[in-house]
Structure formats: structure tokens, C-alpha cells
Design an enzyme around this catalytic site. Structure first.
Site, PDB file in Angstrom:
ATOM      1  N   HIS A 112     -19.114 -49.160 111.568  1.00 38.16           N
ATOM      2  CA  HIS A 112     -19.400 -48.113 110.531  1.00 38.16           C
ATOM      3  C   HIS A 112     -17.816 -47.306 110.134  1.00 38.16           C
ATOM      4  O   HIS A 112     -17.842 -47.276 108.691  1.00 38.16           O
ATOM      5  CB  HIS A 112     -19.926 -46.574 111.181  1.00 38.16           C
ATOM      6  CG  HIS A 112     -20.140 -45.243 110.560  1.00 38.16           C
ATOM      7  ND1 HIS A 112     -20.524 -45.076 109.764  1.00 38.16           N
ATOM      8  CD2 HIS A 112     -19.673 -44.079 111.764  1.00 38.16           C
ATOM      9  CE1 HIS A 112     -20.346 -43.854 109.692  1.00 38.16           C
ATOM     10  NE2 HIS A 112     -19.988 -43.320 110.234  1.00 38.16           N
ATOM     11  N   CYS A 164     -25.234 -39.340 107.473  1.00 36.12           N
ATOM     12  CA  CYS A 164     -24.149 -40.395 107.048  1.00 36.12           C
ATOM     13  C   CYS A 164     -24.761 -41.782 107.373  1.00 36.12           C
ATOM     14  O   CYS A 164     -24.886 -43.032 107.197  1.00 36.12           O
ATOM     15  CB  CYS A 164     -22.920 -40.437 107.478  1.00 36.12           C
ATOM     16  SG  CYS A 164     -21.763 -39.095 106.954  1.00 36.12           S
ATOM     17  N   HIS A 178     -16.323 -44.503 102.024  1.00 36.36           N
ATOM     18  CA  HIS A 178     -17.196 -43.450 102.556  1.00 36.36           C
ATOM     19  C   HIS A 178     -18.745 -42.818 101.833  1.00 36.36           C
ATOM     20  O   HIS A 178     -17.924 -41.890 101.850  1.00 36.36           O
ATOM     21  CB  HIS A 178     -16.939 -42.538 103.818  1.00 36.36           C
ATOM     22  CG  HIS A 178     -18.303 -42.192 105.132  1.00 36.36           C
ATOM     23  ND1 HIS A 178     -19.162 -43.090 104.320  1.00 36.36           N
ATOM     24  CD2 HIS A 178     -18.379 -41.590 105.979  1.00 36.36           C
ATOM     25  CE1 HIS A 178     -20.185 -42.585 105.926  1.00 36.36           C
ATOM     26  NE2 HIS A 178     -19.214 -41.476 106.635  1.00 36.36           N
TER      27      HIS A 178
END
Lengths: 416, 355
Positions: free
Chosen positions: A308, A166, A342
Site C-alpha cells: 500500500h 482507499c 495515491h
């Protein structure tokens, strides 16, 4: 060291192929998240996602006929699209591209449901060869599109494919930033692409208990709620973004528009656990602190944090604690994953694009659905609605599964 | 000002427990066998395959063994053993740079769990029958995470995939992290993609123009540091320069790059012990050797002819080979010229350590 600026941006997410339009959508408080119909067809109800539709993929494919649809997966097309727009936005000419480097972050192209069935049937029938042709396999190699990018734009500098989960998008940007900063390159094209809504990817996330539970909420757009006490898992998304990083001297010499300066960045490993971060947030805090030091700015200088913020219990709790440790409780924090979901490897690059626009527009984007912090969360100031603010310095976080952490500091002007 | 980067030799895993040293001294030979699945792409391909690692000797917990698969275990075992050769305790400003294959889709990935060709059956198989932690083995970052935990590395890390250029980029990033002072020590290396019908097809475009291709499973690591001695052991080599570029017009650009290396003031009037070529196809070998010319050509070693194509492990094996040559020579330079998959090109100047 050379000063580094952002002179071009490109983004491709659901229903949006222009970063400025996307910024306006998010500024108005709209969400791109909806019920995931593909999973519903698989008998799995109650999952929200932000999927680039098949129709949009077809549009992307028709826009770039030079790319072979049988070899390049949809995420590759999205990455190519974002790169193309960023190059156009920066108004780079072929000579400049021939000197540029390419830093691409990517993750996985997992088999489709059909392929898994095909494998199962072939294996059951004890057929020797489980795959049909080299071309069909090329499709599942996420780096395939890199060769197309290099050839189409005649990129002559270094080329890397980063696989840092990620954090891959942010990690790619950090690599490019360092090359420009030390004067090895004038221009670095840095970005990432990932399709997090691939059915097999969503099943993997569901299997480890990280996927959202949309049935707990009234509608899909309420599901992603970073830092909120009722958050219930990550919403996966499709997306790609690219930024053109350039030395300030080069940008000024050619009269390029500057979105923001990249002051510094840090990338580190947790060495803690494969599946979760250290709960106190100390590794996140160390990463942010190191990025500040490398940028020669203090925590007090940071006007805004792009978190994040995945909407999972463990990440947001640790990140809030880390932010409180480094910045206290007053620096405004937002997570655009509340509206975008995401997009895994793509997310860090998308968030840097949006952060650059926040600086350019002097507006903080909202964290949708945030109502109140959870009991385990540290006290941080979460931005609930789009808010004008003087943003001179902004810090953007991307934290990857397995403990790859990155923080990047952007600035409005050349003081950094 | 870039700092010198001291290099310490690490472990190289090759098939049949073959030692790199024995290959370089011509005392041993790496065995290979025909790969029957090579008829998939109508080629003759030979392979050398590595044995699995159980990770018990590096103290990996059951969780690590459950969330890793074969090619990750090679990396974990050789990476952790290399690190522990020099460090007994966690180090400040230590980093990890790895080139690695991918585990995107694998014919060993239990598709037989899916009994019927329906989406519901797939979902059931994945959600109810498959152990959750198996999914983590699919992540590229799993191996990186496990190595970091077992070695106690908390500094910068970066992993690249999937083939030759991944190892080249890992070395470049590790070198600059030390040379620019961001890190004190770095574990650098890489591991090959495991050889399966899937990997053969996935990278067919790379193998397609080669005859009698030799693929070799391997993993290799070394330590880069800003200190000339670690744990009583002196560095064998000092990396003085790392350079990365992309070759467009192959013949002309490659000749230019080789001339740039041979004309480097760093090696002017210096003894060049060896020139190691790694990852070069036949055309690139010819051009490079021709451009090196005369004496340098006579000292050139085409590493792939000893170990096969070791993919993302190749650059690290080349560095460990360079250190082996320097250990015997005690002075002079080894030039490593590494080639990537799509025109990537790297050059590394490693000098014998006299500190």
C-alpha cells in the site's frame, strides 16, 4: 470453486491511458508527480500531486459524448474510460457483457472552490435554495456514472458501488472475485476511480496533517518516497483502473489472453482507530496471512509484494512491520505510489493492474526515491529500480482510512 | 455447499420512536409531514425525520461524536446496540456489512466560514478555522470504523452507498460471507441518507417519477450467524437463499424473476407466511403482485407503504420485518423481494428456525 483469471485491463492516470505504456514509464523510473499549481493559486505552496490535467479531462469528455458532462464528474469519465479499455482488451462481446457483473469502487466528488463560494454567498444572503438545479447536484454524486456504465455496456449482472475509502478499488475486486470463484458469474468487471487532487480533498488531507511537504525536497518527483526514512506525507493523485475477472473455463473456452490468476483475497476491519493503524502492523499482518491461507500458498511462495506504501510515517512503518512478521526481510517490496501518488479509491485497482503486468512481464517495478528505511521501520527489502524476476506469486495490499484492510494474491499460472 | 445463515432480530430506528412491530401489527402509524424544500423539484414530498443520537448509551468517546454527523450517529447507535444484544465480548470471524448514505456536500457544512469569494479565503477557512476532525465526518468509512471499534468487530467489512441497492448489496455480501464459511457472525444493516435539500436534489432522478413521495429517515440492523443460538437467544429465521440480479427489460425480466422465486423447490409445498416487497416503484409493485398471483399476492406486504422510502436502511428493515412475521408464525417462509435504484433486484428466502 472456480479458478479466476484476469483477461482485460484498463487504466487512466495522468498522461497515460494505456496500462502497458504506464508500466513502461514506471519501469524506466519516471515519476508522474509534479507541483500542484491549483493549490499554489490558492496560496498554498509546497504541495506535490499527480493531477489529470484539465486538457486531459476535456479529451476524455470528447471521447465519450454519450456521457453528460454536466452530470458526470471527471473521475466518472476516467472510470468509464478505464472500463471501456478493459472490456476492449478482454474482447468481450455484448452477450458476455449482458451476463457480467459490475463492481465499482469510488469515494467522493467534493464541491469545487466556486461552489463553496456560491454556497457561502447564498447562505450569507439568506437565500432559501443553496443549489441551482438537480443536474448540478448529480455531478457530485460519485455513483452517477454507474448508471451510464450499465446502460452503455448493457451489463446484466449484479451492480455494486463500494465506498470503502482507499481500499474501495481492491474491495470491489474482491467482491467480483468471489462471485466468479463460486460460479455465480463468468465475468466480473471490477474497478474504481477517484480524483484525489480535488482542491477540497487536498485541504482535508492537509488539515489532518497527512498531506506531503514538498518544500522539504528538491523537486516534486522526490516527494513520494514510501518506506524511506525521509518520507513526509502522502501525494494525492487522480486515477482509475478496471480489470476483467473471468472464470478460467470461460477464458479458455473463448481463447482469451490471461494476464494473471487471482488465487485468493482477504478483507478485514481493524477496529482500532479512525485515523491510524495499529502501530505494530498486526492487523495488516493478519490480513496478509489470511489472504495467503485463502489462496492456499505460503509466505515463502510469494515472490513480490505490491505494498500500500503511502509514504506516510505511520502507514509505512506499520506495513513494514507486518511484512516482516509474515514474510521476513527478503521478499522484495515495492510501492508504485512513489511514482503515481495515491489515487485513494482508485489506487487498489491501479495497483492490481500493475501487479498483473509485473507477473506478465516478470519485472518488479521500482519504489522511487527510496534510500534507506526509517528507525521505526522493520527491515524489508524495498525494490529501488526495475528488476527482472521470476514472479510466480504476488501479493497486493490496499489499506483504507478507518481500518478497512485488503490483500489479494495473484499468480502466474493455474497452480493456485 | 452453502451453510444455513441464522438471523437474529436487531434494532430499527424510525421517526418519532415508532416501533416497527407496531407498524406491522397495524397498532401504530408512522407520521410524516410535507417537506417544504420539495418545491425544488416541483413535487409533493412527505418526510419522516429521525431524532439525533448522542451515542452516550453506547459508550462512544468524544472523538467518535466529533468525527460523526447525524446520519452516521443513527448507524452507530443502532448498529452497536444490536450487536451488544447478542455479544458481550469480541468475537472471532465477525464482520460488518453496511449500506449507507453519503455526506458528499452538505448545506450544513459551514460555508459561512468563507467570508470572501477567493481561493485563499477558502484555504484559510478550511485550514485555520475549521477543526481538523470535522473533516473525518465526510468519510463514508467513518461510521463503519466507529461501529467496528465500539463492537470489537475485526473480521471482514464492506460499506456500500448511497441508496436502496446499498442495503441490498450489504445483505448479499453478509449472507455469502457466512454461508461460504468466511465469517461466523455478521452485523448487517444500513441507514438512510438524511433528508436535506441537497439529498433531494442529488437523487431527484429517482424521486422524479413518483407522486406524493414519502421519504423516511431510518436505520436498521440484524445479526447473521452460522450458529442457531447466540447468548441464550434462538435465531428467529434461517436465510436459505439469497439471490441478486439486475432487471433490464423491467416487466418481462421482473416477471421471470418472480416466477423463479415462486417456483423455487425450497418453498414448494411450504407455507409462505408473507411476501415482503421493499423499494419497488408503483410499476414494479404492480408487475410483482400480478406475477405472484392468487394466494401469494394476498400475503404480499408493500413495506414502503408502512415506513416510506428508507433508502439504504430498507432491506434491513425488510429482514427485521420478516423475522417479526416468523416469530408469530413459528413455521414457514417469508420471501423478501428488494429493489434497487437502477434495476438492481434481490430476493431472500427466510425460513422460521426450527433448530
Amino acid at each position: 470453486m472456480h479458478k479466476v483469471v484476469i483477461t482485460g485491463i484498463g487504466v487512466t492516470v495522468k498522461n497515460h491511458q494505456d496500462p502497458h505504456t504506464l508500466f513502461a514509464t514506471l519501469e524506466s523510473g519516471q515519476s508522474l508527480i509534479a507541483d500542484d499549481h491549483i493549490l499554489k493559486e490558492m496560496g498554498i505552496e509546497g504541495v506535490a500531486s499527480s493531477r489529470i490535467s484539465d486538457e486531459e479531462v476535456i479529451q476524455l469528455q470528447s471521447r465519450y459524448p454519450s456521457l453528460d458532462q454536466t452530470r458526470v464528474a471527471p473521475s466518472g469519465f476516467a472510470g468509464f474510460d478505464a472500463l471501456t479499455k478493459s472490456v476492449k482488451d478482454a474482447d468481450l462481446n455484448p452477450d458476455q457483457l449482458r451476463q457480467a457483473g459490475l463492481y465499482f469502487g469510488t469515494n467522493k466528488i467534493l464541491p469545487t472552490v466556486d461552489l463553496v463560494h456560491q454556497l457561502a454567498q447564498q447562505k450569507a444572503a439568506s437565500e432559501k435554495l443553496p443549489y441551482q438545479s438537480p443536474e448540478s447536484v448529480d455531478y457530485y454524486n460519485p455513483q452517477t456514472v454507474v448508471a451510464d456504465m450499465v446502460e452503455y455496456f448493457e451489463i446484466g449482472g449484479p451492480v455494486t458501488s463500494c465506498a470503502d475509502a482507499c481500499a474501495a478499488g481492491a474491495s470491489s475486486l474482491i467482491s467480483g472475485f468471489r462471485q466468479v470463484s463460486r460460479g455465480a458469474l463468468d465475468i466480473a468487471l471490477c474497478g474504481a476511480a477517484d480524483f484525489g487532487t480535488q482542491p477540497v480533498m487536498q485541504l482535508l488531507f492537509k488539515n489532518i496533517g497527512a498531506l506531503n511537504q514538498a518544500q522539504l525536497f528538491n523537486c516534486a518527483s522526490e516527494v513520494s518516497r514510501p518506506f524511506d526514512s525521509n518520507r513526509a506525507g502522502v501525494v494525492l493523485a487522480d486515477g482509475a483502473a478496471f480489470v476483467v475477472l473471468e472464470s478460467e473455463a470461460s477464458a479458455k473456452q473463448r481463447g482469451a489472453s490471461i494476464y494473471a490468476y487471482v488465487c485468493g483475497a482477504h478483507r478485514c476491519t481493524e477496529s482500532y482507530k479512525m485515523t491510524s493503524t495499529e502501530p505494530s502492523g498486526k492487523f495488516y499482518a493478519e490480513c496478509m496471512q489470511a489472504a495467503l491461507e485463502k489462496s492456499c500458498v505460503s509466505a515463502e511462495d510469494i515472490d513480490h509484494i505490491s505494498a500500500h506504501g503511502t509514504s506516510t510515517k505511520s502507514n509505512d512503518s506499520a506495513e513494514s512491520r507486518a511484512i516482516e512478521q509474515v514474510f521476513g526481510s527478503h521478499t522484495p517490496v515495492t510501492s508504485t505510489k512513489s511514482a503515481l501518488g495515491h489515487s485513494l479509491a482508485g489506487s487498489g485497482a491501479i495497483e492490481v493492474v500493475l501487479s498483473a503486468l509485473s507477473i506478465k512481464n516478470q519485472v518488479m517495478l521500482p519504489t522511487l526515491n527510496f534510500e534507506s528505511l526509517g528507525d521505526d521501520d522493520a527491515k524489508v527489502s524495498v525494490v529501488k529500480s526495475a528488476t527482472p524476476k521470476a514472479i510466480n506469486y504476488l501479493l497486493s495490499n490496499s489499506f483504507g482510512f478507518g481500518g478497512v484492510n485488503t490483500s489479494i494474491v495473484l499468480a502466474r499460472d493455474s497452480a493456485c | 455447499m452453502l451453510k444455513p445463515v441464522y438471523l437474529f432480530q436487531g434494532e430499527t430506528l424510525l421517526a418519532h420512536s415508532t416501533s416497527l412491530e407496531s407498524l406491522l401489527t397495524h397498532k401504530g402509524r408512522l407520521m410524516s409531514t410535507p417537506f417544504e424544500s420539495a418545491d425544488l423539484i416541483n413535487h409533493s414530498i412527505f418526510i419522516s425525520t429521525l431524532a439525533d443520537e448522542n451515542l452516550k448509551d453506547v459508550g462512544a468517546e468524544r472523538m467518535v461524536r466529533k468525527t460523526s454527523e447525524r446520519q452516521a450517529r443513527w448507524l452507530i447507535a443502532s448498529g452497536v446496540r444490536t450487536w451488544r444484544t447478542y455479544f458481550n465480548e469480541p468475537q472471532n470471524k465477525a464482520g460488518l456489512f453496511i449500506g449507507l448514505g453519503t455526506v458528499d456536500c452538505d448545506e450544513e457544512d459551514n460555508p459561512e466560514l468563507v467570508q470572501e469569494p477567493t481561493a485563499e479565503c477558502l484555504a484559510t477557512a478550511m485550514l485555520e478555522e475549521r477543526r481538523p476532525l470535522v473533516c473525518l465526518a465526510l468519510l463514508n468509512s467513518s461510521a463503519t470504523s466507529h461501529i467496528a471499534q465500539l463492537a470489537g468487530i475485526t473480521g471482514e467489512n464492506m460499506s456500500f452507498s448511497p441508496l436502496l441497492s446499498a442495503g441490498l448489496n450489504a445483505l448479499c455480501e453478509g449472507y455469502f460471507a457466512i454461508a461460504e464459511g468466511r465469517l461466523k457472525h455478521a452485523l448487517c444493516g444500513g441507514g438512510s441518507q438524511k433528508i436535506t435539500p441537497w439529498s433531494l436534489l442529488a437523487y431527484e432522478s429517482i424521486w422524479a417519477n413518483q407522486d406524493n413521495y414519502w421519504l423516511s429517515e431510518a436505520a436498521s440492523f440484524f445479526i447473521a450467524s452460522d450458529e442457531p443460538r447466540l447468548n441464550q437467544q434462538a435465531a428467529i429465521g434461517v436465510m436459505r437463499q439469497a439471490y441478486r440480479a439486475r432487471l433490464k427489460n423491467n416487466a418481462h425480466a421482473l416477471t421471470e424473476q418472480v416466477n423463479r422465486i415462486t417456483g423455487s423447490p425450497l418453498i414448494e409445498n411450504q407455507h409462505v407466511v408473507k411476501v415482503i416487497l421493499v423499494g419497488a416503484n408503483l410499476e414494479q409493485q404492480d408487475i410483482t403482485l400480478h406475477a405472484l398471483g392468487g394466494e401469494l399476492k394476498s400475503r404480499a406486504v408493500v413495506l414502503d407503504s408502512y415506513v416510506g422510502n428508507t433508502m439504504a436502511a430498507a432491506t434491513a428493515i425488510a429482514c427485521n420485518s420478516a423475522l417479526s412475521y416468523l416469530q408469530d408464525a413459528e413455521q414457514g417462509f417469508v420471501i423478501v423481494i428488494a429493489f434497487g435504484d437502477h434495476g438492481e433486484f434481490g430476493m431472500f428466502l427466510i425460513e422460521a428456525n426450527n433448530d
